[in-house]
Structure formats: structure tokens, C-alpha cells
Design an enzyme around this catalytic site. Structure first.
Site, PDB file in Angstrom:
ATOM      1  N   ALA A 243       0.814  -1.371  -0.138  1.00  0.00           N
ATOM      2  CA  ALA A 243      -0.025  -0.161  -0.181  1.00  0.00           C
ATOM      3  C   ALA A 243       0.937   1.272   0.096  1.00  0.00           C
ATOM      4  O   ALA A 243       1.999   0.992   0.493  1.00  0.00           O
ATOM      5  CB  ALA A 243      -0.977   0.007   1.201  1.00  0.00           C
TER       6      ALA A 243
ATOM      7  N   GLU B 138      -0.995  -9.393  -0.937  1.00  0.00           N
ATOM      8  CA  GLU B 138      -2.449  -9.610  -0.732  1.00  0.00           C
ATOM      9  C   GLU B 138      -2.979  -9.650  -2.025  1.00  0.00           C
ATOM     10  O   GLU B 138      -4.073 -10.243  -2.174  1.00  0.00           O
ATOM     11  CB  GLU B 138      -3.041  -8.647   0.486  1.00  0.00           C
ATOM     12  CG  GLU B 138      -2.264  -9.026   1.777  1.00  0.00           C
ATOM     13  CD  GLU B 138      -3.092  -7.707   2.791  1.00  0.00           C
ATOM     14  OE1 GLU B 138      -3.987  -7.177   2.720  1.00  0.00           O
ATOM     15  OE2 GLU B 138      -1.937  -7.439   3.537  1.00  0.00           O
TER      16      GLU B 138
ATOM     17  N   GLU C 207       4.256  -5.473   7.310  1.00  0.00           N
ATOM     18  CA  GLU C 207       3.684  -4.365   8.159  1.00  0.00           C
ATOM     19  C   GLU C 207       4.102  -4.543   9.608  1.00  0.00           C
ATOM     20  O   GLU C 207       3.923  -3.335  10.098  1.00  0.00           O
ATOM     21  CB  GLU C 207       2.018  -4.876   8.040  1.00  0.00           C
ATOM     22  CG  GLU C 207       1.221  -4.386   6.622  1.00  0.00           C
ATOM     23  CD  GLU C 207       1.410  -5.685   5.842  1.00  0.00           C
ATOM     24  OE1 GLU C 207       0.546  -5.725   4.625  1.00  0.00           O
ATOM     25  OE2 GLU C 207       2.204  -6.592   6.095  1.00  0.00           O
TER      26      GLU C 207
END
Length: 172
Positions: free
Chosen positions: A70, A116, A136
Site C-alpha cells: 500500500a 495480498e 507491516e
């Protein structure tokens, strides 16, 4: 169709032009998954799904990065309440909802949201330099777009726990 997208290269390919090819195209950001890219991806997938000529879809990135995760710069200043009330990450699961087969062609980094995204596809073909990970934890958080559940199904509980709790990567 390629001119309609800022963050993607989209075309139909194959001898019969029946394979939809979607390439993530943010090379300077290692294909980081910003809101604009994800909105374009949803649009491209909807177009491919409704096109009767397309029988399968290939989702890929570059040699260096499928998607490095992200876009942290885009989300770093958002509070939990802002993310929650704005539906942050809503629509990210569009890949897993498409009825046509989607193949992730992964080379380079598939980290965090990129890992993901690959796991949402029906099949993953990984190149020799592919690296998968959920880093993460190194930022003080955990995977947020279904990564913990998909990773457990893909690699088993023990390896998934190790990857999520240490941030370690695995190769193809």
C-alpha cells in the site's frame, strides 16, 4: 484502453486477443497501491469481466516489483477514524470477486498489500526473483486487506505466523 489509465497499462493480448493484460505502472513507487491505482484496477477488471471476448486476465507489475505494498505516504497521516469512516480499503477485494480467472504474474517484490493482491488472484506464477512478504509488523501494524487469512490458506499457519510476526519474506 491504455490511454484512459494513469497507473495501469491495459490491453487484450494473445493470438485471439482473448487474454486481458493489466500491468501496474507506478515504477518510481515500485507499484505502490495508492487509491487512484486501486480505483483504476477496479475499473479495468469490470471492463474485462464484461467483455465477452476476454476469457482470462493476467495481472502483473514490473521486473523489480509486482507491488511493494500500500502507498504508505498516502496513508501515513490518516487516523483510524478517517480510515474507518471513509471506507479505506473498501473495494480492494474486487480481484477476488471477478468471475473470470485471474493470474498474478509476479516478479520482484510482492509485499504487504502487493502480496495480498497476488493472493486474491486465482493462480500465482512467480518468477525467480519474486519475493513475498507481509512486512507491516515492521511499521507497527498488521496486514489489513485480508492478508492474514489468505496467507494462512496459502502457506499454512506456521509459516504465515512467522511471516506476519517477523516481517520475513519468502521466495517463489
Amino acid at each position: 484502453a491504455g490511454a484512459a489509465f494513469q497507473y495501469l497499462l491495459v490491453q487484450k493480448t494473445g493470438a485471439q486477443k482473448n487474454v486481458g493484460l493489466i500491468q501496474l505502472n507506478r515504477p518510481k513507487a515500485l507499484n505502490a497501491l495508492c487509491e487512484g491505482l486501486m480505483a483504476e484496477l477496479r475499473r479495468a477488471l469490470e471492463a474485462m469481466e464484461s467483455d465477452p471476448q476476454v476469457g482470462a486476465i493476467v495481472l502483473t507489475g514490473s521486473q523489480k516489483a509486482f507491488a511493494a505494498g500500500a502507498d504508505i505516504k498516502e496513508m501515513q497521516n490518516k487516523t483510524f477514524q478517517e480510515c474507518y469512516s471513509s471506507g479505506f480499503l473498501s473495494g480492494w477485494d474486487k480481484v477476488s470477486l471477478v468471475r473470470k480467472p485471474i493470474i498474478a504474474a509476479v516478479n520482484g517484490y510482492a509485499l504487504g498489500g502487493g502480496c495480498e493482491l497476488a493472493m486474491m488472484c486465482d493462480i500465482i506464477y512467480a518468477g525467480e526473483k519474486a519475493e513475498f512478504g507481509q512486512p507491516e509488523i515492521l511499521l507497527g501494524t498488521i496486514p489489513g486487506a485480508g492478508g492474514t487469512q489468505r496467507l494462512t490458506r496459502a502457506v499454512g499457519k506456521s509459516l504465515a505466523m512467522e511471516m506476519v510476526l517477523t516481517g520475513d519474506r519468502i521466495s517463489a
